[in-house]
Design a protein around this motif. Structure first.
Motif, PDB file in Angstrom:
ATOM      1  N   LEU A 101      -7.952   2.832  -7.312  1.00  0.00           N
ATOM      2  CA  LEU A 101      -7.875   2.163  -6.018  1.00  0.00           C
ATOM      3  C   LEU A 101      -8.411   0.735  -6.118  1.00  0.00           C
ATOM      4  O   LEU A 101      -7.821  -0.200  -5.561  1.00  0.00           O
ATOM      5  CB  LEU A 101      -8.661   2.954  -4.969  1.00  0.00           C
ATOM      6  N   ARG A 102      -9.493   0.552  -6.836  1.00  0.00           N
ATOM      7  CA  ARG A 102     -10.069  -0.787  -7.019  1.00  0.00           C
ATOM      8  C   ARG A 102      -9.097  -1.682  -7.791  1.00  0.00           C
ATOM      9  O   ARG A 102      -8.915  -2.853  -7.457  1.00  0.00           O
ATOM     10  CB  ARG A 102     -11.398  -0.656  -7.757  1.00  0.00           C
ATOM     11  N   LEU A 103      -8.433  -1.112  -8.800  1.00  0.00           N
ATOM     12  CA  LEU A 103      -7.450  -1.862  -9.583  1.00  0.00           C
ATOM     13  C   LEU A 103      -6.266  -2.274  -8.714  1.00  0.00           C
ATOM     14  O   LEU A 103      -5.843  -3.433  -8.732  1.00  0.00           O
ATOM     15  CB  LEU A 103      -6.977  -1.013 -10.768  1.00  0.00           C
ATOM     16  N   ALA A 104      -5.747  -1.345  -7.928  1.00  0.00           N
ATOM     17  CA  ALA A 104      -4.605  -1.647  -7.065  1.00  0.00           C
ATOM     18  C   ALA A 104      -4.977  -2.669  -5.998  1.00  0.00           C
ATOM     19  O   ALA A 104      -4.194  -3.580  -5.703  1.00  0.00           O
ATOM     20  CB  ALA A 104      -4.095  -0.368  -6.421  1.00  0.00           C
ATOM     21  N   LEU A 105      -6.137  -2.536  -5.432  1.00  0.00           N
ATOM     22  CA  LEU A 105      -6.579  -3.467  -4.395  1.00  0.00           C
ATOM     23  C   LEU A 105      -6.759  -4.876  -4.956  1.00  0.00           C
ATOM     24  O   LEU A 105      -6.301  -5.857  -4.359  1.00  0.00           O
ATOM     25  CB  LEU A 105      -7.882  -2.978  -3.774  1.00  0.00           C
TER      26      LEU A 105
END
Length: 59
Positions: free
Chosen positions: A5-9
């Motif tokens: 999620l952090r990577l996608a965000l």
């Protein structure tokens, strides 16, 4: 916040920031060249942001 999620965000925000820059610096009526420039700029902007965010969360 989990890692995917952090990577996608991070890369999503970098893509949104780089999108107008791609069309400003590479005007092309087909849209192919600005898209490649946008993806490259998103990688250049997103990777340091992601690494810095990961380091800040790990501390």
């Amino acid at each position: 916040m989990n890692r995917p999620l952090r990577l996608a965000l991070t890369f999503g925000v970098a893509f949104v920031v780089a999108l107008p820059l791609g069309f400003i610096f590479a005007p092309d009526p087909t849209g192919v060249v600005p898209l490649f420039l946008t993806v490259g700029l998103a990688a250049v902007l997103g990777l340091p942001a992601y690494l810095g965010l990961s380091r800040a969360i790990a501390s």
